[in-house]
Scaffold this motif. Structure first.
Motif, short mmCIF file in Angstrom:
data_model
loop_
_atom_site.label_atom_id
_atom_site.label_comp_id
_atom_site.label_asym_id
_atom_site.label_seq_id
_atom_site.Cartn_x
_atom_site.Cartn_y
_atom_site.Cartn_z
N ILE A 89 0.77 -1.39 -0.05
CA ILE A 89 -0.11 0.02 0.15
C ILE A 89 0.88 1.37 -0.01
O ILE A 89 1.60 1.39 0.88
N GLU A 90 0.83 1.89 -1.11
CA GLU A 90 1.91 3.28 -1.28
C GLU A 90 1.41 4.24 -0.60
O GLU A 90 2.19 5.08 0.01
N SER A 91 0.24 4.75 -0.81
CA SER A 91 -0.40 5.89 0.10
C SER A 91 -1.37 5.83 1.03
O SER A 91 -2.50 5.06 0.89
N VAL A 92 -1.10 6.18 2.28
CA VAL A 92 -2.12 6.31 3.43
C VAL A 92 -2.19 7.41 4.17
O VAL A 92 -1.45 8.04 4.53
N HIS A 93 -3.36 7.97 4.20
CA HIS A 93 -3.49 9.30 4.77
C HIS A 93 -3.53 9.27 6.14
O HIS A 93 -3.27 10.22 6.99
N LEU A 94 -4.25 8.26 6.88
CA LEU A 94 -4.23 8.05 8.30
C LEU A 94 -4.58 6.64 8.57
O LEU A 94 -4.91 5.95 7.90
N VAL A 95 -4.15 6.46 10.05
CA VAL A 95 -4.16 5.23 10.57
C VAL A 95 -5.30 5.55 11.88
O VAL A 95 -5.03 6.71 12.56
N SER A 96 -6.35 4.98 11.87
CA SER A 96 -7.36 5.15 13.09
C SER A 96 -7.77 3.97 13.80
O SER A 96 -8.03 2.78 13.25
N ARG A 125 4.20 6.64 8.61
CA ARG A 125 4.51 7.85 8.37
C ARG A 125 3.46 8.92 8.24
O ARG A 125 3.77 10.11 7.92
N CYS A 126 2.11 8.46 8.39
CA CYS A 126 1.08 9.17 8.27
C CYS A 126 0.46 9.48 9.63
O CYS A 126 1.21 9.26 10.81
N ASP A 369 7.38 10.78 9.45
CA ASP A 369 7.72 11.57 8.43
C ASP A 369 6.93 12.71 8.32
O ASP A 369 5.68 12.71 7.96
N LEU A 370 7.67 14.06 8.30
CA LEU A 370 7.09 15.15 8.44
C LEU A 370 6.75 15.82 6.84
O LEU A 370 6.25 16.66 6.57
N ALA A 371 7.48 15.05 5.77
CA ALA A 371 7.31 15.44 4.23
C ALA A 371 5.86 15.54 3.89
O ALA A 371 5.40 16.31 3.35
N PRO A 372 4.95 14.45 4.34
CA PRO A 372 3.55 14.38 4.02
C PRO A 372 2.64 15.63 4.52
O PRO A 372 1.69 15.82 4.05
#
Length: 401
Positions: A89-96, A125-126, A369-372
């Motif tokens: 999974i390459e892109s994840v906006h959040l984990v909840s 990273r998210c 990761d602060l870049a996102p």
């Protein structure tokens, strides 16, 4: 329409394992209309040592409970990291993360879920969102059930939504009402493990089907005071241990008979809840979405279907849905509740929990990761945070305190 990828984590009171669900949510923030699709999902079964640690968490002293809180945070972080890597999974906006409930005593202003948020965030990273129940309890709400907010946004085509988890809860769309109906898998799994320590659950309800209903036990179960209380109301493991477990006397009765009786009790209480939801209405046909692990209990579903058909002359249509949605709806919804938190949208309804006001619940943790933080999602998050912070109702809340 904006697209968001969220991973929801759910651990229920039945101790089956950790549910992980990665889903895409498509939504328009101005209209608050949403659609969704599950991308990948799995269950990580608890090893017996982990199941025992969670089962006995409420007996721990303060220091040991904090240690377990952190250890479980590592467990969640490691497993969500592995899930992301294994499924590429390459892109994840959040984990909840819902966490695992140890204490839920809203009448005493107390609820606590294991799984330390900053620890989880150290693996991803998210952004991570957790701790969904505390604010509602602080606002004198039940802090449960929370899934109905997701159901009312994501499953609008159904009149009623029933989740057969450790506790069975129901959402009634046309009344904007939801509550915990009765203990479900928590009791059935408890009895199955007393029948055979190797069993995690009664597969297909076979042991229950082989038993006979114990009328005296059924009468005692149906006479429990909780069923006379009006919503909003909720249940927890403490209630099961104090009020229901003594009735399920495994030393006095055959366990197969207790299982059969418990299934009858669950089906009767759910039927009563559906009947109450229909008061004052002309019931032509209503759709009932049933999800959760208890859906796989064939005997329970047969008894429930039979009782509903007898009560409503086949007017209640139990909807069959894909297996992923049966198993992972709660994890899916907690992903959605975390997303609503980050977007500054209400994710707990006072109409459901009985709290003083609606709220945006959840503790927010930043990943490694602060870049996102410069991406489109982060800009929307910061914009909505400012919007919520400047709202007059938010300012006025200080005057009311």
């Amino acid at each position: 329409m904006s697209s968001y990828i969220a991973i929801g984590l759910m651990s229920g009171s039945s101790l089956d394992g950790l549910d992980i669900c990665c889903a895409e949510f498509l939504g328009d923030l101005s209209s608050d209309i949403w659609s969704h699709r599950i991308i990948k999902a799995c269950t990580v079964p608890y090893s017996e040592p982990w199941a025992e640690r969670l089962r006995t968490a409420s007996d721990l002293c303060g220091e040991d409970l904090i240690r377990l809180h952190v250890d479980y945070g590592h467990f969640l972080g490691q497993n969500v990291r592995k899930f992301i890597d294994d499924n590429k999974i390459e892109s994840v906006h959040l984990v909840s993360s819902h966490g695992h409930t140890v204490f839920h005593q809203p009448t005493h202003g107390l609820t606590f879920q294991l799984g330390e948020g900053e620890t989880i965030a150290s693996y991803v990273r998210c952004m991570v969102v957790n701790n969904f129940r505390t604010k509602d309890v602080a606002l004198h709400g039940q802090g449960a059930p929370l899934v109905p907010m997701g159901e009312m946004c994501l499953f609008t085509q159904y009149d009623l939504c029933l989740n057969l988890g450790g506790i069975a809860n129901v959402s009634i769309r046309d009344r904007n009402e939801a509550y915990d109906v009765c203990v479900c898998n928590m009791a059935l799994n408890f009895l199955a493990q007393r029948l055979d320590t190797r069993l995690r659950f009664d597969e297909d309800g076979a042991a229950a089907k082989s038993g006979s209903v114990l009328e005296s036990v059924l009468g005692d179960l149906n006479s429990l005071q909780y069923y006379n209380e009006l919503p909003p109301k909720s249940l927890g493991r403490e209630w099961f241990e104090e009020y229901m477990r003594p009735i399920l006397d495994v030393k006095r009765f055959r366990i197969n008979d207790l299982l059969c009786t418990m299934v009858e009790h669950i089906a009767q209480q759910i039927t009563a809840a559906v009947k109450k939801s229909s008061e004052g209405m002309s019931v032509q046909s209503r759709s009932l979405l049933v999800t959760g692990g208890g859906t796989l209990n064939i005997h329970l579903l047969d008894r429930l279907r039979s009782m509903l058909n007898a009560e409503f002359a086949n007017a209640i249509n139990i909807v069959e849905i894909e297996e992923d949605m049966i198993n992972y709806k709660e994890a899916l919804v907690f992903g959605f509740l975390g997303l609503r938190c980050l977007l500054g949208l209400v994710n707990i309804s006072k109409d459901v929990t009985g709290a003083e006001r609606d709220s945006i619940a959840g503790s927010i943790h930043f990943g490694t990761d602060l870049a996102p933080l410069n991406n489109q999602f982060a800009r929307e998050f910061k914009f909505n945070f400012r919007k919520v912070s400047n709202a007059a109702c938010w300012k006025d809340s200080f005057k009311q305190s």
